[in-house]
Write a protein that holds these residues in place. Structure first.
Motif, mmCIF file in Angstrom:
data_model
loop_
_atom_site.group_PDB
_atom_site.id
_atom_site.type_symbol
_atom_site.label_atom_id
_atom_site.label_comp_id
_atom_site.label_asym_id
_atom_site.label_seq_id
_atom_site.Cartn_x
_atom_site.Cartn_y
_atom_site.Cartn_z
ATOM 1 N N ALA A 254 4.231 49.566 -18.195
ATOM 2 C CA ALA A 254 3.885 49.461 -16.772
ATOM 3 C C ALA A 254 2.435 49.858 -16.534
ATOM 4 C CB ALA A 254 4.821 50.341 -15.943
ATOM 5 N N LYS A 255 1.997 50.937 -17.177
ATOM 6 C CA LYS A 255 0.605 51.381 -17.032
ATOM 7 C C LYS A 255 -0.341 50.333 -17.579
ATOM 8 C CE LYS A 255 -2.586 54.612 -16.260
ATOM 9 N NZ LYS A 255 -3.803 53.893 -16.663
ATOM 10 N N GLN A 256 -0.018 49.770 -18.723
ATOM 11 C CA GLN A 256 -0.869 48.755 -19.349
ATOM 12 C C GLN A 256 -1.048 47.541 -18.447
ATOM 13 O OE1 GLN A 256 0.596 47.418 -23.144
ATOM 14 N NE2 GLN A 256 -0.894 45.757 -23.305
ATOM 15 N N HIS A 257 -0.021 47.213 -17.692
ATOM 16 C CA HIS A 257 -0.078 46.034 -16.829
ATOM 17 C C HIS A 257 -0.520 46.363 -15.404
ATOM 18 C CE1 HIS A 257 1.471 42.995 -19.604
ATOM 19 N NE2 HIS A 257 2.213 43.962 -20.117
ATOM 20 N N GLY A 258 -1.029 47.570 -15.205
ATOM 21 C CA GLY A 258 -1.623 47.922 -13.925
ATOM 22 C C GLY A 258 -0.645 48.125 -12.793
ATOM 23 N N ILE A 259 0.589 48.455 -13.127
ATOM 24 C CA ILE A 259 1.584 48.720 -12.081
ATOM 25 C C ILE A 259 1.372 50.147 -11.574
ATOM 26 C CG2 ILE A 259 4.044 48.953 -11.573
ATOM 27 C CD1 ILE A 259 4.511 46.713 -13.628
ATOM 28 N N GLY A 260 0.924 50.259 -10.338
ATOM 29 C CA GLY A 260 0.570 51.558 -9.785
ATOM 30 C C GLY A 260 1.787 52.385 -9.422
ATOM 31 N N LEU A 261 1.539 53.669 -9.222
ATOM 32 C CA LEU A 261 2.618 54.580 -8.858
ATOM 33 C C LEU A 261 2.876 54.508 -7.362
ATOM 34 C CD1 LEU A 261 1.632 57.778 -10.883
ATOM 35 C CD2 LEU A 261 3.408 56.124 -11.438
ATOM 36 N N ASN A 262 4.126 54.294 -6.990
ATOM 37 C CA ASN A 262 4.531 54.466 -5.599
ATOM 38 C C ASN A 262 5.035 55.899 -5.419
ATOM 39 O OD1 ASN A 262 5.851 51.081 -5.127
ATOM 40 N ND2 ASN A 262 3.762 51.820 -5.126
ATOM 41 N N THR A 263 6.255 56.188 -5.886
ATOM 42 C CA THR A 263 6.735 57.572 -5.841
ATOM 43 C C THR A 263 7.310 57.993 -7.181
ATOM 44 O OG1 THR A 263 8.817 56.773 -4.862
ATOM 45 C CG2 THR A 263 7.189 57.723 -3.365
ATOM 46 N N ILE A 264 7.032 59.240 -7.530
ATOM 47 C CA ILE A 264 7.620 59.878 -8.709
ATOM 48 C C ILE A 264 8.728 60.799 -8.202
ATOM 49 C CG2 ILE A 264 7.243 61.434 -10.657
ATOM 50 C CD1 ILE A 264 4.301 60.560 -10.639
ATOM 51 N N SER A 300 -0.472 62.153 -5.373
ATOM 52 C CA SER A 300 -0.213 61.275 -4.229
ATOM 53 C C SER A 300 1.205 60.708 -4.263
ATOM 54 C CB SER A 300 -1.226 60.116 -4.203
ATOM 55 O OG SER A 300 -2.514 60.577 -3.890
ATOM 56 N N ALA A 301 1.728 60.509 -5.485
ATOM 57 C CA ALA A 301 3.065 59.927 -5.634
ATOM 58 C C ALA A 301 4.171 60.856 -5.146
ATOM 59 C CB ALA A 301 3.313 59.536 -7.093
ATOM 60 N N VAL A 302 3.871 62.152 -5.004
ATOM 61 C CA VAL A 302 4.876 63.091 -4.480
ATOM 62 C C VAL A 302 4.430 63.734 -3.167
ATOM 63 C CG1 VAL A 302 6.033 63.615 -6.643
ATOM 64 C CG2 VAL A 302 3.989 64.914 -6.018
ATOM 65 N N THR A 303 3.352 63.196 -2.596
ATOM 66 C CA THR A 303 2.885 63.721 -1.308
ATOM 67 C C THR A 303 2.695 62.563 -0.325
ATOM 68 O OG1 THR A 303 0.596 63.776 -2.163
ATOM 69 C CG2 THR A 303 1.866 65.824 -2.266
ATOM 70 N N THR A 304 1.502 62.018 -0.255
ATOM 71 C CA THR A 304 1.219 61.003 0.766
ATOM 72 C C THR A 304 2.094 59.767 0.634
ATOM 73 O OG1 THR A 304 -0.625 60.212 -0.599
ATOM 74 C CG2 THR A 304 -1.148 61.735 1.187
ATOM 75 N N ASN A 305 2.289 59.268 -0.587
ATOM 76 C CA ASN A 305 3.087 58.055 -0.765
ATOM 77 C C ASN A 305 4.526 58.268 -0.303
ATOM 78 O OD1 ASN A 305 0.746 57.247 -2.014
ATOM 79 N ND2 ASN A 305 1.665 56.766 -3.983
ATOM 80 N N ALA A 306 5.095 59.400 -0.711
ATOM 81 C CA ALA A 306 6.481 59.690 -0.331
ATOM 82 C C ALA A 306 6.598 59.946 1.172
ATOM 83 C CB ALA A 306 6.997 60.894 -1.116
ATOM 84 N N ALA A 307 5.656 60.695 1.720
ATOM 85 C CA ALA A 307 5.696 61.002 3.153
ATOM 86 C C ALA A 307 5.561 59.736 3.989
ATOM 87 C CB ALA A 307 4.593 61.998 3.498
ATOM 88 N N ASN A 308 4.666 58.847 3.565
ATOM 89 C CA ASN A 308 4.482 57.610 4.318
ATOM 90 C C ASN A 308 5.719 56.730 4.243
ATOM 91 O OD1 ASN A 308 1.914 58.381 5.083
ATOM 92 N ND2 ASN A 308 0.894 57.274 3.447
#
Length: 366
Positions: A254-264, A300-308
């Motif tokens: 996933a990292k190699q193909h540029g799939i960004g983190l939404n939430t962890i 961000s994956a456990v703060t702003t992304n999740a909160a939003n």
């Protein structure tokens, strides 16, 4: 007015050094490191601060085995100020889960399992009679401020002979309640090619990095077209590490193909907290730091992304006037062995360690 609490010499993930002054449970001032004034001062030199970590997939109903735990054991004690129970309870027990948050210091929300029995059974969607649509709607109406979405576990061991039908029923309920779905994926049938095209913008795929058959990547490590299409239409990707749902090899693809983190998220409960491979949120975050994501992306994956995603942006920021929900953590530069859900190991030279939280204005050491 309570005496001011000053958290001194903290660092934001961008490296800026600050003090945070908390009065009556709210952030009263964010100022240059060393300049905060108050009677109670806590020296936080060497520690980072972020808004309080949010775990979008946890199991906080201790009565259910094996998937259960105490709220604060998987919350504030592990550096997490807000957890979202991911479908432990259906309509039969959701009121008890909602009531339990009154006795916890961790903020709690929940996904409602579309099966009324919830995780009282681990095949809760194998009998369509357990999907009582009237009870789902009633539960949502009674707990509007608590239920943030609907949960459907769509894998072979859960649905049995009912196949894709529980997901179709979940989609109808999603439309009727105006709530998004969080969909657990795992072994098939149903096939991943049947499941993913049914999900819409704002719905969540949890366990998207699992390494079992029927995953979202082909044998060459390339993302399936259904995953690419889902990302393009705004489907949300959630880690949901768990006992059996995170693979380093898939995550590396996933990292190699540029799939960004939404939430962890952890998919934590008593067994994988005590015995691994989850242990705690910091351990899971450390795996993504090791994979090459920046500290800013990981946090961000456990703060702003999740909160939003929750529609509660105030939980994902540090801002004067907000109720103080913060996580204090350190970056350790010692070798550590990290283990995924398949027993695959990686030796990392950096790791994240939770040191304390401010939960609704109260400072608590981890």
């Amino acid at each position: 007015m309570k005496e001011p609490l000053v958290l001194r010499n903290l660092k934001l993930v961008n490296g800026e050094a600050i003090d945070i002054v908390i009065i009556d449970g709210k952030i009263a001032e964010i100022t240059t490191a060393g300049s905060g004034r108050g009677q109670r001062i806590i020296d936080c030199s060497g520690l980072y601060v972020s808004s309080g970590w949010i775990d979008l997939h946890a199991h906080a109903f201790p009565e259910f085995e094996p998937y259960g735990d105490e709220i604060d054991e998987i919350g504030i004690k592990l550096g997490v100020t807000t957890i979202v129970d991911a479908g432990s309870c259906g309509a039969d027990r959701i009121a008890a889960l909602a009531a339990s948050k009154q006795h916890a210091r961790t903020n709690l929300f929940a996904f409602l399992n579309i099966s009324r029995v919830g995780l009282q059974r681990i095949d809760e969607l194998s009998n369509l009679q357990w999907i009582d649509t009237n009870k789902v709607v009633q539960a949502v109406n009674e707990h509007k401020d608590f239920i943030v979405g609907l949960k459907a576990r769509i894998s072979k061991s859960v649905v049995g002979e009912t196949g894709i039908e529980p997901l179709r029923m979940a989609l109808v309920l999603s439309n009727e309640t105006s709530l998004p779905l969080i969909v657990h994926i795992g072994s098939g049938p149903p096939s991943i090619e049947e499941i993913i095209p049914l999900l819409e913008k704002g719905d969540v795929i949890t366990h998207y990095l699992h390494g079992k058959e029927n995953n979202l990547f082909n044998d060459q490590g390339n993302p399936l077209q259904v995953l690419v299409d889902a990302i393009e239409r705004g489907v949300h990707l959630d880690v949901g590490h768990g006992t059996a749902s995170f693979s380093f090899k898939i995550a590396e693809a996933a990292k190699q193909h540029g799939i960004g983190l939404n939430t962890i998220s952890t998919d934590i409960y008593r067994g994988n907290r005590l015995n691994g491979p989850v242990h705690n949120m910091a351990n899971v975050l450390s795996k993504f730091l090791h994979l090459g994501y920046s500290l800013e992306e990981v946090i961000s994956a456990v703060t702003t992304n999740a909160a939003n995603w929750l529609g509660k942006p105030e939980l994902g920021r540090i801002q004067v006037g907000d109720v103080a929900n913060l996580t204090l953590f350190a970056i350790k530069n010692d070798p550590i062995t990290l283990v995924d859900s398949e027993g695959d190991k990686r030796v990392a030279d950096r790791s994240i360690e939770a040191k304390g939280v401010v939960a609704n204005g109260v400072f608590i050491e981890c």
